[in-house]
Structures are given as C-alpha cells and as structure tokens.
Design a protein around this motif. Structure first.
Motif, PDB file in Angstrom:
ATOM      1  N   LEU A  16       0.831  -1.204   0.000  1.00  0.00           N
ATOM      2  CA  LEU A  16       0.000   0.000   0.000  1.00  0.00           C
ATOM      3  C   LEU A  16       0.868   1.258   0.000  1.00  0.00           C
ATOM      4  O   LEU A  16       0.655   2.172  -0.808  1.00  0.00           O
ATOM      5  N   GLU A  17       1.845   1.319   0.886  1.00  0.00           N
ATOM      6  CA  GLU A  17       2.691   2.511   0.983  1.00  0.00           C
ATOM      7  C   GLU A  17       3.511   2.729  -0.287  1.00  0.00           C
ATOM      8  O   GLU A  17       3.632   3.854  -0.766  1.00  0.00           O
ATOM      9  N   HIS A  18       4.050   1.664  -0.849  1.00  0.00           N
ATOM     10  CA  HIS A  18       4.807   1.803  -2.097  1.00  0.00           C
ATOM     11  C   HIS A  18       3.886   2.188  -3.257  1.00  0.00           C
ATOM     12  O   HIS A  18       4.270   2.962  -4.131  1.00  0.00           O
ATOM     13  N   GLY A  19       2.683   1.638  -3.258  1.00  0.00           N
ATOM     14  CA  GLY A  19       1.718   1.999  -4.294  1.00  0.00           C
ATOM     15  C   GLY A  19       1.320   3.458  -4.218  1.00  0.00           C
ATOM     16  O   GLY A  19       1.204   4.135  -5.250  1.00  0.00           O
ATOM     17  N   ILE A  20       1.122   3.959  -3.005  1.00  0.00           N
ATOM     18  CA  ILE A  20       0.803   5.384  -2.820  1.00  0.00           C
ATOM     19  C   ILE A  20       1.944   6.238  -3.361  1.00  0.00           C
ATOM     20  O   ILE A  20       1.716   7.212  -4.092  1.00  0.00           O
ATOM     21  N   ALA A  21       3.175   5.873  -3.022  1.00  0.00           N
ATOM     22  CA  ALA A  21       4.341   6.636  -3.488  1.00  0.00           C
ATOM     23  C   ALA A  21       4.415   6.645  -5.021  1.00  0.00           C
ATOM     24  O   ALA A  21       4.699   7.681  -5.635  1.00  0.00           O
ATOM     25  N   GLU A  22       4.152   5.493  -5.633  1.00  0.00           N
ATOM     26  CA  GLU A  22       4.183   5.409  -7.098  1.00  0.00           C
ATOM     27  C   GLU A  22       3.069   6.248  -7.719  1.00  0.00           C
ATOM     28  O   GLU A  22       3.281   6.906  -8.748  1.00  0.00           O
ATOM     29  N   ALA A  23       1.890   6.236  -7.128  1.00  0.00           N
ATOM     30  CA  ALA A  23       0.774   7.029  -7.654  1.00  0.00           C
ATOM     31  C   ALA A  23       1.080   8.517  -7.549  1.00  0.00           C
ATOM     32  O   ALA A  23       0.792   9.274  -8.490  1.00  0.00           O
ATOM     33  N   GLU A  24       1.671   8.921  -6.441  1.00  0.00           N
ATOM     34  CA  GLU A  24       2.051  10.327  -6.278  1.00  0.00           C
ATOM     35  C   GLU A  24       3.108  10.711  -7.306  1.00  0.00           C
ATOM     36  O   GLU A  24       3.028  11.769  -7.938  1.00  0.00           O
ATOM     37  N   LEU A  25       4.094   9.858  -7.498  1.00  0.00           N
ATOM     38  CA  LEU A  25       5.175  10.107  -8.444  1.00  0.00           C
ATOM     39  C   LEU A  25       4.658  10.216  -9.877  1.00  0.00           C
ATOM     40  O   LEU A  25       5.082  11.085 -10.640  1.00  0.00           O
TER      41      LEU A  25
END
Length: 130
Positions: A16-25
C-alpha cells in the motif's frame, strides 16, 4: 492507474505505501484489490471492516483518487492479472514474503505467478523490518 495487491498484514501495508508513493510520483489514481478465494472460514489476509476503513482513511489523507475492491470466491492472482489488463493500469505493486522451497513447491506462490505472468511492470516489495 497503479494496482495494489493488498493483504491485511505487514506485506499488504508495504504494498500500500509503495503503491501510494508510485501514484504520487506518476500523478495517477489507485486500484486496491483485496481478494480471497473464500476456501476457508477465515482468510487472515482478507481485510475486515475495520481494516478497510483504516486503508480508506490512509488513502483519503493522501488526496489520491482510489477504488478499493474485495472480490470473494476468486483466485487473487487471476483477479490482479485481470485488473492489469485494463488499458489505464501502469504498474502492479505486491508484497512478497520469504518462503522455503518446500512451501513454494506445495502451495505455489501468488507473487511468483504475478511476476511471471503480468504483461506490465510489477513492483514486489516487503516490509522494512523483514
């Protein structure tokens, strides 16, 4: 769209946290998939109502558009592969856990199937403390 294979454990939280970071990026939205085959009375990796609320609250605080789905009675790997067939799907993020060779032989591995069969990039992550 970033697709996250979510499980109600430390591996799912890492995804979840890595996915959020990728979506923000990437400036895109999220599809969080928490699927279960429903073969047992209690699937510990399937998020209960409280867990779903916590995940939704975490996603809402990020300000990223998201959809969270919980299909029951499906093969989780197949459900994630189907999500990745959507034209807007860019990346699949999944949590991985260490398994011994016998466990892999007897039980198979959802993450392994996803990494090998997904037609688009897969980001396999694990919690920082493992």
């Amino acid at each position: 769209m970033i697709v996250i294979g979510y499980t109600a454990d430390a591996f799912g939280h890492a995804a979840l946290e890595h996915g959020i970071a990728e979506a923000e990026l990437r400036g895109t939205d999220l599809l969080v998939v928490n699927a279960t085959s429903g073969e047992s009375y209690v699937d510990a990796r399937f998020a209960d109502e409280t867990e779903v609320h916590d995940v939704e609250a975490r996603l809402a605080e990020c300000g990223i558009a998201f959809e969270l789905i919980q299909p029951v009675g499906v093969d989780p790997a197949e459900e994630l592969l189907a999500a990745m067939d959507r034209p807007e799907a860019q990346l699949l993020v999944v949590g991985i856990r260490h398994r011994n060779p016998v466990g892999k032989l007897l039980l198979g591995s959802v993450a392994q199937k996803l990494i090998l069969e997904c037609p688009k990039p897969v980001l396999a992550v694990k919690p920082a403390d493992t």
